[in-house]
Design an enzyme around this catalytic site. Structure first.
Site, PDB file in Angstrom:
ATOM      1  N   ASN A  25       0.862  -1.228  -0.046  1.00 49.25           N
ATOM      2  CA  ASN A  25      -0.094   0.190  -0.037  1.00 49.25           C
ATOM      3  C   ASN A  25       0.780   1.329   0.089  1.00 49.25           C
ATOM      4  O   ASN A  25       2.147   1.193   0.680  1.00 49.25           O
ATOM      5  CB  ASN A  25      -0.798  -0.083   1.219  1.00 49.25           C
ATOM      6  CG  ASN A  25      -0.176   0.278   2.386  1.00 49.25           C
ATOM      7  OD1 ASN A  25       0.380  -0.618   3.050  1.00 49.25           O
ATOM      8  ND2 ASN A  25      -0.490   1.568   3.008  1.00 49.25           N
ATOM      9  N   CYS A  26       0.312   2.434  -0.565  1.00 47.27           N
ATOM     10  CA  CYS A  26       0.838   3.550  -0.561  1.00 47.27           C
ATOM     11  C   CYS A  26       0.226   4.573   0.496  1.00 47.27           C
ATOM     12  O   CYS A  26      -0.629   3.889   1.344  1.00 47.27           O
ATOM     13  CB  CYS A  26       1.098   4.041  -2.041  1.00 47.27           C
ATOM     14  SG  CYS A  26      -0.389   4.392  -2.631  1.00 47.27           S
ATOM     15  N   MET A  27       0.102   5.733   0.341  1.00 43.35           N
ATOM     16  CA  MET A  27      -0.842   6.692   1.212  1.00 43.35           C
ATOM     17  C   MET A  27      -2.134   6.427   1.103  1.00 43.35           C
ATOM     18  O   MET A  27      -2.956   6.748   2.079  1.00 43.35           O
ATOM     19  CB  MET A  27      -0.352   8.081   0.934  1.00 43.35           C
ATOM     20  CG  MET A  27       1.072   8.502   1.339  1.00 43.35           C
ATOM     21  SD  MET A  27       1.315  10.059   1.423  1.00 43.35           S
ATOM     22  CE  MET A  27       2.943  10.493   1.993  1.00 43.35           C
ATOM     23  N   ARG A  29      -3.775   4.086  -1.487  1.00 46.81           N
ATOM     24  CA  ARG A  29      -4.125   2.941  -2.411  1.00 46.81           C
ATOM     25  C   ARG A  29      -3.416   1.651  -1.918  1.00 46.81           C
ATOM     26  O   ARG A  29      -2.436   1.377  -1.520  1.00 46.81           O
ATOM     27  CB  ARG A  29      -3.418   3.176  -3.893  1.00 46.81           C
ATOM     28  CG  ARG A  29      -4.072   4.356  -4.482  1.00 46.81           C
ATOM     29  CD  ARG A  29      -3.404   4.633  -5.846  1.00 46.81           C
ATOM     30  NE  ARG A  29      -3.751   5.944  -6.459  1.00 46.81           N
ATOM     31  CZ  ARG A  29      -3.949   6.283  -7.722  1.00 46.81           C
ATOM     32  NH1 ARG A  29      -3.725   5.256  -8.392  1.00 46.81           N
ATOM     33  NH2 ARG A  29      -4.373   7.285  -8.176  1.00 46.81           N
TER      34      ARG A  29
END
Length: 462
Positions: A25-27, A29
């Site tokens: 995961n990113c910030m 998504r």
């Protein structure tokens, strides 16, 4: 929907587990790499409550959840992935199909392995396995850097005049690189294993390794960058990961992205500097002193005991606790003097298997040994343990004798290895006394063979 319900709904549409190659995961998504996306109903994904959007980028399927929420859904998704399916094995039926008249079941290896794994699933041993898993991604780097250092040392002994050259200096850097960055690597991997943010773990490792610590005096004591090495990093990262998992659920989603890492790093920094790093330093120094003194003072006797008992240790799962000890010794002194001793257990196994091959009349057993011996020589012992010596019983004891004698020779000569992850013949290239290592290896092969030949075994009937 709760975060767990969102994760379950997502899994139902993108699963099963075999279809999910990676989850990150990113910030904002959740990023999934899937084996097959043709059956994915994107419209149904979009309709899940909490999903803000879907984006496809190359092989990656991105599910937009928003800051804060994505982290918690990722944690719930990981829990679903790591929940093992219930395993039901009918031992009676399987045993009846493979049992022969002599009472020796040549298919027992897989069942013995499975039963031992289930028996070893205690909280303490699972913790050791988790700690060991932190170092598994580093093993290729340990192997490569160790071999570069070992081969370079051989070249310098044969051609000392090449040392000032740029090529040799660059190779020295390459051989040392994994140890230069090991605290950061361990911090990242440890946080990931502990279920927290990998980069926060790496940041905490960087804080206690930062060179500017050397200019700070606290309570009359000069701070020492990197004190405690890997042990301190494990303690600090365990604490910061625990703290992160306690803080994150209590922070509003709107503030979670900023407030959680800020609080974790602020609190963990002072806990690390004041308590955890000094404690790690004490433990690290004790480990280094104990391991070095045990072999240097105990010599052949210590090597005999360690080499002879390592195979039973592998069966109990306790050997996984040795991985950070090897890494700590490498980081402190450039070599681990434990690994060559313990590697002799696998060599004893090879000797025992050769004796069984020479004595057995069972063609199936001969075929099993012939297929497992090449990897056994390379230091991978599980096929021989669970396919040959353990089901037969007595050859396992013969293998332990081989490991004991080989270990005694390694300890007597204080042979060190510049890498971990290697064993058997390949380890020779990364030892600091190749000749002594090979003598011990041949002794382990020989004694394992002779002991098994003398002790004998019940040969499975044709």
């Amino acid at each position: 929907m709760t975060h767990q319900e969102i994760a379950a709904a997502l899994y139902q549409l993108v699963g099963p587990k075999a279809n999910i190659l990676s989850v990150e995961n990113c910030m904002t998504r959740l990023r999934l790499i899937l084996k097959d996306r043709t059956h994915i109903d994107l419209k149904s994904l979009q309709q899940i409550s909490g999903v803000l959007g879907i984006n496809e980028s190359g092989q990656e399927l991105q599910i937009i959840l928003g800051p804060g929420k994505v982290t918690k859904v990722k944690e719930a998704f990981d829990m679903i992935l790591h929940t093992p399916p219930q395993m039901q094995v009918d031992n009676k039926q399987e045993t009846a199909s493979t049992q022969n008249q002599s009472g020796i079941n040549m298919d027992d290896g897989a069942f013995l392995h499975q039963k031992i794994r289930q028996k070893n699933a205690t909280p303490f041993k699972l913790l050791l396995k988790k700690i060991s898993s932190i170092f598994i991604p580093l093993i290729p780097a340990f192997i490569a850097c160790g071999l570069i250092t070992g081969l370079l040392n051989i070249a310098l002994k044969l051609m000392p005049g090449i040392e000032p050259t740029a090529t040799v200096q660059i190779l020295k850097i390459a051989g040392n690189a994994v140890f230069w960055g090991i605290n950061l690597f361990v911090g990242v991997n440890a946080a990931k294993e502990f279920g927290a943010s990998p980069m926060i773990g790496g940041t905490m490792a960087a804080i206690i390794t930062h060179p500017n610590l050397s200019g700070i005096t606290l309570f009359g004591q000069d701070l020492l960058p990197g004190r405690g090495g890997i042990i301190a990093v494990l303690l600090v990262t365990a604490f910061s990961s625990w703290l992160e998992k306690r803080i994150r659920p209590r922070v509003p989603e709107l503030l979670e992205l900023f407030l959680t890492p800020l609080l974790v790093i602020l609190i963990s920094t002072f806990a690390a500097i004041l308590f955890l790093q000094p404690l790690g330093g004490i433990i690290s120094e004790a480990i280094g002193f104990a391991a070095t003194n045990a072999i240097e003072q105990g010599g052949a006797f210590t090597g005999f005991i360690l080499g002879g008992t390592f195979l039973p240790l592998v069966m109990t799962g306790l050997h996984q606790g040795l991985t950070p000890i090897h890494a700590e010794l490498l980081a402190r002194s450039g070599v681990t003097i434990l690994l060559p001793v313990l590697a002799m257990a696998g060599a004893g196994q090879v000797g025992a298997a050769l004796a069984v091959y020479a004595k057995t009349k069972n063609p199936r057993l001969k075929k099993t040994i012939a297929s497992a011996l090449p990897v056994g020589l390379m230091g991978i012992g599980e096929p021989l343990i669970y396919g040959v010596t353990l089901p037969l019983g007595k050859p396992f004891i013969g293998a332990c004798f081989g490991g004991a004698f080989g270990g005694a020779i390694q300890a007597f000569n204080v042979v060190g290895a510049t890498s971990i992850g290697l064993s058997g013949l390949p380890l020779a290239a990364s030892t600091d006394h190749i000749l002594f290592y090979l003598v011990g290896l041949i002794a382990a092969y020989s004694v394992g063979f002779i002991a098994t030949w003398i002790i004998g075994f019940q040969d499975p009937e044709l």
